[in-house]
Design an enzyme around this catalytic site. Structure first.
Site, mmCIF file in Angstrom:
data_model
loop_
_atom_site.group_PDB
_atom_site.id
_atom_site.type_symbol
_atom_site.label_atom_id
_atom_site.label_comp_id
_atom_site.label_asym_id
_atom_site.label_seq_id
_atom_site.Cartn_x
_atom_site.Cartn_y
_atom_site.Cartn_z
ATOM 1 N N SER A 146 3.210 -1.500 -4.521
ATOM 2 C CA SER A 146 4.577 -1.985 -4.715
ATOM 3 C C SER A 146 5.114 -2.615 -3.442
ATOM 4 O O SER A 146 4.418 -2.708 -2.428
ATOM 5 C CB SER A 146 5.493 -0.844 -5.169
ATOM 6 N N SER B 68 7.816 -1.866 -1.358
ATOM 7 C CA SER B 68 8.774 -1.179 -0.492
ATOM 8 C C SER B 68 8.482 -1.344 1.002
ATOM 9 O O SER B 68 9.352 -1.105 1.827
ATOM 10 C CB SER B 68 8.849 0.314 -0.839
ATOM 11 N N LYS C 264 5.596 5.022 4.263
ATOM 12 C CA LYS C 264 6.865 4.526 4.796
ATOM 13 C C LYS C 264 6.737 4.459 6.316
ATOM 14 O O LYS C 264 5.736 4.864 6.908
ATOM 15 C CB LYS C 264 8.026 5.457 4.431
ATOM 16 N N SER D 36 13.433 0.205 -1.622
ATOM 17 C CA SER D 36 12.589 1.316 -1.194
ATOM 18 C C SER D 36 13.253 2.642 -1.531
ATOM 19 O O SER D 36 14.376 2.919 -1.095
ATOM 20 C CB SER D 36 12.337 1.229 0.323
#
Length: 306
Positions: free
Chosen positions: A109, A111, A166, A270
Site C-alpha cells: 500500500s 502509506s 512505518k 497512513s
C-alpha cells in the site's frame, strides 16, 4: 500499511519443514545408513562365499553382477530419505538467514510513499535491534535501539499476525507534537524544505512534498492539504492512551518507556501511531534498509532506504 511476506506464515512453514527434513536426515545418518551398510556387508559376504564355492567346484563364474553393483544396490537411499537429506541443509540455511539476518517483504500500500512504493520488494535487517528467537520473536540479545528516522518493520499491536512498516518518529521519553501537518520533537520544530509537488501516477493527483529533517535524518514526506491533520473519529483506544492529548489541529504524545511512536511518510494516507497507539519493543521485527526490486519498475527502484 500492512506488509505481505513472500509467503503467508512462511517462517512457521519453513521451521516445520526444517524439523521434518532434519529428523529424517539424522535418522538416516545415525541409523538407516548403518542398517544399509550391514545389509550390504551381508550381501557381499554371501556373494564372496558363493563365488569361492563355485570356483572351488570348477564352475564358471557368472560375472553379470559385480561386487560394486551389489554394494551400490544395498547402500542406495530410499527416495524419501534422499530428497529429505538434499533439502535439509538448504532449508536450514534459508531459515537461519531469514530468522537472524535478513528477511524479504513486499510493500502492498501507499502509506510510506514517496520513500517506498507499492510493489517494492525490500530487505529487513533482523539483527540491528537485537537477536530474537524465530517464530516467538522474543529478544535474547540486546544490540542497538531504534533511532528517530529509522524505517522499521514491526508486528501490528492490534493484530500480531500482521507486519507493518512505518518510520520511527519518537523514541522512549520523547514528546511528539503534530499540528497543522508539522512535527515538533521535544519542543524543537522539525525542519521542512518544500520540494516539487508529488504526482501520484495512479490517481493523477498532486500532493505537497517536503524534505523533512527529523533530528538529522532527512527524508521526503507528502501531505494532502485538504485532509485533517488527524481524523479524530478514527482514533482507537490503546495502551498508554493517557500519554496523548488530541485536538482538532493535531495531538501531543509522550512516548512511554519501552515503546516507539511510528508514522508513515504519506502523512494523510497512513494508519499509524496517531490512531492505534505505540509500538512496544517486543513487537519489533527489524530495520528496513534496501529495495531490491519492484516488478513494475525493476531497475529504477533498486537502492537503499532513506
Amino acid at each position: 500499511m500492512t506488509l505481505q511476506s513472500l509467503l503467508t506464515n512462511f517462517a512457521l512453514i519453513l521451521f516445520i519443514l526444517m524439523v521434518i527434513t532434519g529428523v529424517i536426515w539424522c535418522l538416516d545418518v545415525f541409523y538407516l545408513a548403518k542398517q544399509r551398510r550391514a545389509a550390504a556387508d551381508r550381501a557381499l559376504a554371501e556373494y564372496d562365499a558363493r563365488t569361492a564355492k563355485l570356483t572351488a567346484d570348477g564352475i564358471k563364474l557368472d560375472n553379470t553382477t559385480s561386487r560394486a553393483e551389489i554394494e551400490a544396490a544395498n547402500m542406495r537411499q530410499p527416495t524419501w530419505v534422499e530428497y529429505s537429506g538434499s533439502f535439509f541443509p538448504v532449508i536450514a540455511l534459508v531459515f537461519f538467514l531469514r530468522s537472524f539476518l535478513y528477511e524479504p517483504f513486499k510493500i502492498p500500500s501507499m502509506s510510506m510513499v514517496p520513500t517506498l512504493q507499492v510493489g517494492d520488494l525490500i530487505l529487513v535487517n533482523k539483527f540491528t535491534y537485537g537477536i530474537r528467537l524465530p517464530i516467538l520473536n522474543k529478544k535474547v540479545v540486546q544490540l542497538n535501539d531504534p533511532q528517530r528516522g529509522d524505517v522499521m518493520v514491526f508486528k501490528y499491536p492490534r493484530d500480531m499476525s500482521q507486519d507493518y512498516i512505518k518510520r520511527v518518529i519518537g523514541v522512549p521519553g520523547d514528546k511528539i507534537t503534530y499540528e497543522n501537518k508539522r512535527l515538533t520533537v521535544n519542543g524543537k520544530p522539525v525542519e521542512y524544505t518544500p520540494l516539487e509537488d508529488y504526482l501520484n501516477e495512479e490517481s493523477l493527483t498532486y500532493s505537497k512534498q517536503f524534505k523533512e529533517n527529523l533530528t538529522g535524518v532527512e527524508h521526503r514526506v507528502i501531505v494532502t492539504e485538504a485532509a485533517p491533520t488527524v481524523n479524530l473519529s478514527d482514533v482507537k483506544d490503546f495502551p498508554h492512551s493517557e500519554a496523548c492529548t488530541y485536538r482538532y489541529e493535531g495531538f501531543t504524545c509522550v512516548v512511554p518507556a519501552g515503546n516507539y511512536f511510528m508514522m508513515g511518510d504519506n502523512r494523510d494516507n497512513s494508519a499509524d501511531s496517531r490512531y492505534w497507539g505505540f509500538v512496544p519493543d517486543k513487537n519489533i521485527v527489524g530495520k528496513a534498509f534496501f529495495v531490491w526490486m519492484n516488478l513494475g519498475n525493476p531497475l529504477k527502484r533498486i537502492g537503499s532506504i532513506q
